[in-house]
Design a protein around this motif. Structure first.
Motif, PDB file in Angstrom:
ATOM      1  N   TRP A  32       0.918  -1.273   0.037  1.00 34.56           N
ATOM      2  CA  TRP A  32      -0.038   0.055   0.135  1.00 34.56           C
ATOM      3  C   TRP A  32       0.774   1.294   0.071  1.00 34.56           C
ATOM      4  N   THR A  33       0.427   2.243  -0.647  1.00 34.18           N
ATOM      5  CA  THR A  33       1.111   3.565  -0.719  1.00 34.18           C
ATOM      6  C   THR A  33       0.602   4.301   0.567  1.00 34.18           C
ATOM      7  N   ASP A  34       1.668   4.321   1.662  1.00 36.87           N
ATOM      8  CA  ASP A  34       1.402   4.918   2.831  1.00 36.87           C
ATOM      9  C   ASP A  34       1.468   6.405   2.887  1.00 36.87           C
ATOM     10  N   PRO A  35       0.702   7.309   3.586  1.00 32.77           N
ATOM     11  CA  PRO A  35       1.038   8.677   3.670  1.00 32.77           C
ATOM     12  C   PRO A  35       2.482   9.107   4.193  1.00 32.77           C
ATOM     13  N   ALA A  36       2.725  10.123   3.679  1.00 29.69           N
ATOM     14  CA  ALA A  36       4.304  10.506   4.348  1.00 29.69           C
ATOM     15  C   ALA A  36       4.047  10.826   5.815  1.00 29.69           C
ATOM     16  N   SER A  37       5.289  10.488   6.447  1.00 27.33           N
ATOM     17  CA  SER A  37       5.655  10.605   7.769  1.00 27.33           C
ATOM     18  C   SER A  37       6.161  11.913   7.848  1.00 27.33           C
ATOM     19  N   ARG A  38       6.450  12.192   9.362  1.00 27.80           N
ATOM     20  CA  ARG A  38       7.158  13.345   9.589  1.00 27.80           C
ATOM     21  C   ARG A  38       8.492  13.085   9.467  1.00 27.80           C
ATOM     22  N   GLN A  39       9.392  13.898   9.312  1.00 24.68           N
ATOM     23  CA  GLN A  39      10.724  14.100   9.406  1.00 24.68           C
ATOM     24  C   GLN A  39      11.458  13.358  10.517  1.00 24.68           C
ATOM     25  N   MET A  40      12.299  12.374  10.145  1.00 20.64           N
ATOM     26  CA  MET A  40      13.199  11.802  11.138  1.00 20.64           C
ATOM     27  C   MET A  40      12.253  11.182  12.323  1.00 20.64           C
ATOM     28  N   CYS A  41      11.149  10.462  11.662  1.00 22.74           N
ATOM     29  CA  CYS A  41      10.326   9.832  12.488  1.00 22.74           C
ATOM     30  C   CYS A  41      10.877   8.521  13.169  1.00 22.74           C
ATOM     31  N   LYS A  42      10.465   8.187  14.421  1.00 22.97           N
ATOM     32  CA  LYS A  42      10.970   6.917  15.046  1.00 22.97           C
ATOM     33  C   LYS A  42      10.280   5.532  14.498  1.00 22.97           C
ATOM     34  N   LYS A  43       9.039   5.909  14.128  1.00 24.54           N
ATOM     35  CA  LYS A  43       8.326   4.747  13.701  1.00 24.54           C
ATOM     36  C   LYS A  43       7.592   5.311  12.494  1.00 24.54           C
ATOM     37  N   CYS A  44       8.091   4.952  11.252  1.00 20.24           N
ATOM     38  CA  CYS A  44       7.618   5.787  10.028  1.00 20.24           C
ATOM     39  C   CYS A  44       6.338   5.263   9.405  1.00 20.24           C
ATOM     40  N   LEU A  45       5.667   4.289   9.709  1.00 16.60           N
ATOM     41  CA  LEU A  45       4.430   3.690   9.140  1.00 16.60           C
ATOM     42  C   LEU A  45       3.352   4.258   9.663  1.00 16.60           C
ATOM     43  N   VAL A  46       2.495   4.653   8.809  1.00 12.20           N
ATOM     44  CA  VAL A  46       1.342   5.843   9.286  1.00 12.20           C
ATOM     45  C   VAL A  46       0.085   4.816   9.357  1.00 12.20           C
ATOM     46  N   ASN A  47      -0.150   4.233   8.255  1.00 12.88           N
ATOM     47  CA  ASN A  47      -1.448   3.083   8.372  1.00 12.88           C
ATOM     48  C   ASN A  47      -0.814   1.686   8.256  1.00 12.88           C
ATOM     49  N   ASP A  48      -1.343   0.793   9.178  1.00 11.61           N
ATOM     50  CA  ASP A  48      -0.941  -0.514   9.338  1.00 11.61           C
ATOM     51  C   ASP A  48      -1.841  -1.419   8.798  1.00 11.61           C
ATOM     52  N   ILE A  49      -1.570  -2.226   7.817  1.00 14.47           N
ATOM     53  CA  ILE A  49      -2.589  -3.120   7.266  1.00 14.47           C
ATOM     54  C   ILE A  49      -1.778  -4.431   7.449  1.00 14.47           C
ATOM     55  N   ASP A  50      -2.510  -5.602   7.423  1.00 16.00           N
ATOM     56  CA  ASP A  50      -1.830  -7.009   7.789  1.00 16.00           C
ATOM     57  C   ASP A  50      -2.448  -7.794   6.817  1.00 16.00           C
ATOM     58  N   LEU A  51      -1.204  -8.561   6.406  1.00 11.82           N
ATOM     59  CA  LEU A  51      -1.273  -9.822   5.447  1.00 11.82           C
ATOM     60  C   LEU A  51      -1.162 -11.031   6.419  1.00 11.82           C
ATOM     61  N   GLN A  52      -2.551 -11.510   6.439  1.00 13.65           N
ATOM     62  CA  GLN A  52      -2.586 -12.886   7.501  1.00 13.65           C
ATOM     63  C   GLN A  52      -2.761 -14.037   6.623  1.00 13.65           C
ATOM     64  N   ILE A  53      -1.945 -15.063   6.762  1.00 13.43           N
ATOM     65  CA  ILE A  53      -2.319 -16.248   5.763  1.00 13.43           C
ATOM     66  C   ILE A  53      -2.564 -17.434   6.878  1.00 13.43           C
ATOM     67  N   ARG A  54      -3.372 -18.310   6.640  1.00 11.02           N
ATOM     68  CA  ARG A  54      -3.238 -19.585   7.254  1.00 11.02           C
ATOM     69  C   ARG A  54      -3.170 -20.760   6.043  1.00 11.02           C
TER      70      ARG A  54
END
Length: 968
Positions: free
Chosen positions: A820-842
């Motif tokens: 996914w094309t994530d929104p931009a983060s703030r400069q020098m972010c400690k954790k840069c992912l904004v939106n978290d989507i999960d791929l879950q497989i069984r």
């Protein structure tokens, strides 16, 4: 005599300690909101401190002292803000059991009801600092007096929020203090020794994958090579300016009048601050809390300040203060000091420079509008065997090239060569008169940056639709830019003379590009001296190509040592998020010998594809020079090994980089000969600069595959053509990427073992034949989703049954990739992912985790799961879940390959309409690989010339003998 004196920083003379707790603070001002704890601050805000203890000069065993310092520091922030009583920056954190979006809205509602914010300061999506399932932190510009003595500091959802004033020490990027307190840093910057020690593999903790959190990652070396210009002292007066990038707490409204007013006021206030600072003649004359009440951790005073020299320099009109194009960043541009200020007739005097720069930087940090500040490093270059490797065939008869046939390039066999596709490239220049780009009947449109609009592009030109002459309008001899463009789209002009072709061909034939039928929109950032120059807003590089209908941009340049998320990364992520059909490819860099964390901006961008370099087929004893150094007698281990020089991940916030690798050693491509129009010369280079255009060329083929309707059954069907999103193309390339065996360490050392998803190879080497089904060429099928929008907690579920017993689908490998094309983060972010989507497989009920982890990945915006052994009848469940998103929704692309039937698909997401493509065209009748075909044409021509010469000579000899006989 040079007048020198000391300049006072904020010292340890600060108010008495206040105990930290989650409760409101009782202060001399009244009741204040609960503050951040020092541990939460360290864990969430990388822009200010990577290691708080080192930052304040306190030993790690002295945690009580660090807590005391933090308490006093927070108190000082409130003192300063309440004295000014204007909109000021705060960090606000919310840990309620809800999504990041709901937390942000809940927090802003609290501020709004307290009348502490205005309507224009409620843009939370661009102000997210940190977002996980447990905690969301964001910047808020608020009036501090409105936050005092409130009846409650809980939101409407009964959640106690914490509010931390952001003062100057919290704004400086980690390592900036070390630079500013050391005059040698600036001596090096303007020319000096480059013999510095930097991080190596031994100085960093290595891991086999990214399964662990990045909190223990070693921070980038503050004196890494990116902070030096690698120039001789003799060039001290010729160097480019130093640039600082200040990220604003809130983006300005995009109006010319608003920009101009803000800049004028900012310049006036910064000049006022500098004048005040330089007029204080006594050390410590300005008390803590007064106008000079700022500092950077670890520094208590500046020495060797020369006020007259400093004032002449910092207050000069040549010192630039500029806004970037979208109003979210401020650039502070310092040109070189004047000759008379650093040279006294016999020797240079630069001891005062670092302290003077620090005063200018402090003036920026003191501005309430500024929330973070870092150095903007200069760009530098990161300098056809690759065809058959990246298309997926292992067989080769001659050093990677079949002499006859198309078995080594299966996508060329079905005429997928980039037709009707355009790519944008920024580099040193392009030799448009090289036979690889020339058009005897067309004219290249040259334009400057401001006039690079669609109407200026000439899409009828054989190869070059547009040339934006930002820096100049040419390339140097055997220049980097011409080579890069040649690797992507270069193709010999069929009207080129046979002599030019003959003189230019290499051992492998004519070196056409990967997507030889595509065209290029070029942006020139190189000068005649080989230096690169970028526009203030780096997204200006991207827009001309996009307007010319290019959907890819290839950037074989970058910085060195900037491993954290910088303003350039943010700008590119923002552009990609706003143009989701556009994809950037960027070189990882050539600093692999510096160890882990050596990949550097703009290769840190989340939404771009960062490319490392792998090797070519085995060949030893070659001496090739490239981008800064020479590799003597290189011994290649083969295509399944990573090149020694390829920069390594992870990023400072722990994300996987590089994303993929591609061949980058001894790459032959078009050579620039600006003084020889029509030349077909080729040249050989190596580096991640070469791997990047090869990957870009393959991406062009992927896009053409969808545009011409191959996705249905692996054969062309124009009526089924679609326009793929950038996320889908990225997912396809990563989904089929293949694991490599090791890292070639050269010098007789055994190869270093590597692992899937590690810091060396990322997701692996690209392979089109493992990415896209092609009739009669491979043995799997593909299913995909594109442009589907998920809202918080929504999920899409695919239930699959493995069916791999019947030809032609017999693959035992199942792979799924989510992008996914994530929104931009703030400069020098400690954790840069904004939106978290999960791929879950069984797989048959057993949970599989993405990216080689043992738990859900909440760091990367690419997730891949590969199951190498599936059996007929296996049941697989594939679920895409919107786990924690800040924006209203998030669009994604999912690719699945293997042999399966879809038993059931349940969508909770919304499907955005996938645009239909009009890709109909007249197909080429050429069935032979173009380079091979050209080689045989040239070889045949040479044979014909030799034969004709021989026959002619024989005939001449016979005629002459006959004439002699007649004469006799």
């Amino acid at each position: 005599m040079i007048h020198q004196r000391k300049f006072r920083y904020l010292s340890s003379v600060i108010p008495a300690a206040i105990a930290l707790s989650s409760d409101p603070i009782n202060s001399k001002h009244g009741t204040l909101p609960p503050p951040l704890s020092i541990s939460t601050f360290q864990d969430t805000i990388f822009s200010s401190i990577d290691d708080v203890f080192s930052y304040v000069g306190i030993g790690k065993e002295q945690s009580d002292l660090a807590t005391l310092w933090w308490t006093n520091f927070t108190s000082h922030g409130w003192d300063l803000f309440l004295k000014r009583d204007e909109q000021s920056p705060f960090i606000v954190c919310h840990d309620g059991n809800m999504s990041g979006r709901s937390r942000s809205i809940d927090a802003l509602d609290f501020f709004s009801k307290a009348e502490a914010i205005t309507a224009t300061s409620q843009d939370y999506e661009n102000n997210i600092l940190y977002n996980t399932k447990e905690l969301t932190c964001l910047y808020v510009m608020a009036f501090p007096s409105k936050l005092v003595n409130l009846s409650t500091y809980k939101t409407d959802n009964d959640i106690a929020i914490v509010v931390q004033p952001v003062v100057s020490e919290m704004k400086a990027a980690y390592g900036l203090a070390a630079i500013l307190k050391n005059s040698e840093s600036f001596s090096d910057w303007w020319g000096g020794s480059d013999d510095k020690t930097s991080a190596t593999d031994e100085s960093v903790t290595e891991s086999s994958n990214n399964a662990t959190a990045p909190n223990n990652a070693t921070a980038p070396n503050a004196t890494a090579p990116n902070l030096r210009r690698r120039a001789s002292l003799a060039s001290i007066f010729l160097e480019k300016p130093v640039r600082f990038q200040a990220s604003l707490c809130s983006k300005l409204p995009k109006t010319d009048a608003g920009f101009d007013s803000f800049l004028e006021n900012t310049r006036d206030e910064i000049h006022k601050y500098i004048k005040t600072a330089l007029q204080n003649t006594e050390v410590g004359a300005v008390s803590v809390g007064d106008v000079v009440s700022v500092g950077i951790g670890g520094l208590e005073e500046l020495v060797n300040v020369s006020p007259d020299k400093c004032a002449d320099w910092l207050l000069s009109p040549s010192v630039g203060i500029e806004l970037t194009g979208d109003g979210s960043d401020l650039e502070f541009i310092l040109p070189r000091p004047s000759l008379r200020s650093v040279f006294n007739g016999t020797h240079t005097d630069t001891d005062w420079v670092a302290s003077c720069v620090a005063i200018g930087v402090i003036a920026l940090l003191d501005r309430n509008e500024v929330c973070s500040l870092s150095l903007r490093a200069d760009p530098e270059l990161h300098n056809l065997q690759a065809r058959w490797i990246t298309q997926g065939r292992d067989n080769a008869d001659f050093y990677g090239q079949k002499i006859i046939g198309t078995g080594n390039s299966p996508f060329y066999h079905v005429d997928l060569r980039g037709a009707n596709q355009i790519v944008a490239v920024s580099d040193t220049g392009l030799d448009v008169n090289s036979c690889y780009f020339s058009d005897g009947e067309g004219t290249v449109v040259f334009s400057d940056e401001e006039n690079a609009i669609p109407s200026t592009a000439n899409r009828k030109h054989r190869k070059v639709v547009q040339y934006v002459a930002f820096n100049d309008d040419k390339d140097t001899l055997n220049g980097h830019g011409t080579h890069v463009c040649g690797s992507i789209v270069g193709k010999v002009d069929p009207k080129a003379s046979i002599i030019s072709k003959t003189l230019g061909f290499s051992a492998h034939g004519v070196e056409n590009g990967i997507a030889e039928d595509a065209k290029v929109s070029f942006y020139d950032i190189g000068g005649p001296d080989g230096q690169l120059a970028l526009p203030i807003d780096t997204t200006d590089i991207l827009l001309p190509g996009y307007k010319a209908n290019a959907f890819f941009h290839s950037a074989s340049w970058g910085t060195t040592g900037v491993n954290g998320y910088s303003s350039g990364d943010k700008d590119w992520d923002r552009f990609l998020h706003e143009h989701q059909d556009f994809l950037i490819f960027v070189a990882a860099g050539n600093d692999g010998k510096e160890g882990l964390n050596s990949v550097s901006s703009p290769a840190i961008a989340k939404n771009a594809i960062t490319v490392g370099a792998s090797e070519n087929p085995t060949n030893s004893g070659i001496d090739v020079s490239f981008t800064g150094f020479s590799l003597k007698a290189a011994t290649l281990l083969g295509k399944d090994y990573i090149a020694e020089f390829s920069s390594r991940g992870p990023t400072a916030d722990g994300r996987i980089k590089p994303d993929v690798v591609a061949p980058g050693m001894f790459i032959s491509s078009a050579g620039a000969h600006p003084d020889n129009p029509g030349s077909c010369s080729v040249t050989s280079m190596m580096g991640t600069s070469m791997a990047t255009p090869i990957t870009t060329g393959n991406a062009i083929i992927v896009r053409q595959y969808f545009v011409e309707g191959f996705q249905i059954d692996g054969s062309r069907n124009f009526d089924e053509g679609i326009v793929p999103s950038a996320a889908l193309i990225k997912a396809v390339l990563i989904n089929g990427a293949q694991y490599l065996l090791g890292l070639n360490e050269q010098n007789g050392k055994p190869p270093r073992p590597v692992s899937p998803y590690d810091e060396y190879q990322g997701f692996g080497r690209i392979s089109l034949l493992d990415s896209l089904p092609l009739q009669k060429k491979n043995n799997f099928q593909m299913s995909f989703n594109d442009r589907r929008e998920l809202e918080q907690n929504q999920e899409d579920v695919h239930t699959l049954n493995i069916d791999n017993k019947i030809e032609p689908c017999t693959s035992k490998v199942f792979t799924a990739t989510l992008v996914w094309t994530d929104p931009a983060s703030r400069q020098m972010c400690k954790k840069c992912l904004v939106n978290d989507i999960d791929l879950q497989i069984r797989h048959n009920g057993e949970r599989k985790y993405s990216n080689g982890r043992e738990s859900d990945d909440d760091i990367n915006n690419v997730e891949r799961i590969r199951i190498n052994e599936v059996s007929n009848g296996d049941r697989i469940s594939v679920k895409v879940v919107a786990k924690n998103i800040v924006t209203q929704n998030q669009t994604y692309a999912l690719v699945m390959t293997g042999c399966f039937e879809e038993l059931e698909v349940v969508f909770e997401s919304t499907e955005k309409q996938i645009p239909r493509a009009n890709g109909k065209r007249v197909l080429s009748t050429q069935t032979m690989d173009s380079a091979t075909f050209q080689w045989w044409v040239i070889a045949g021509s040479i044979v014909f010339i030799i034969f004709s010469f021989t026959v002619g000579r024989c005939i001449c000899n016979k005629i002459c003998r006959r004439a002699d006989e007649v004469a006799t």
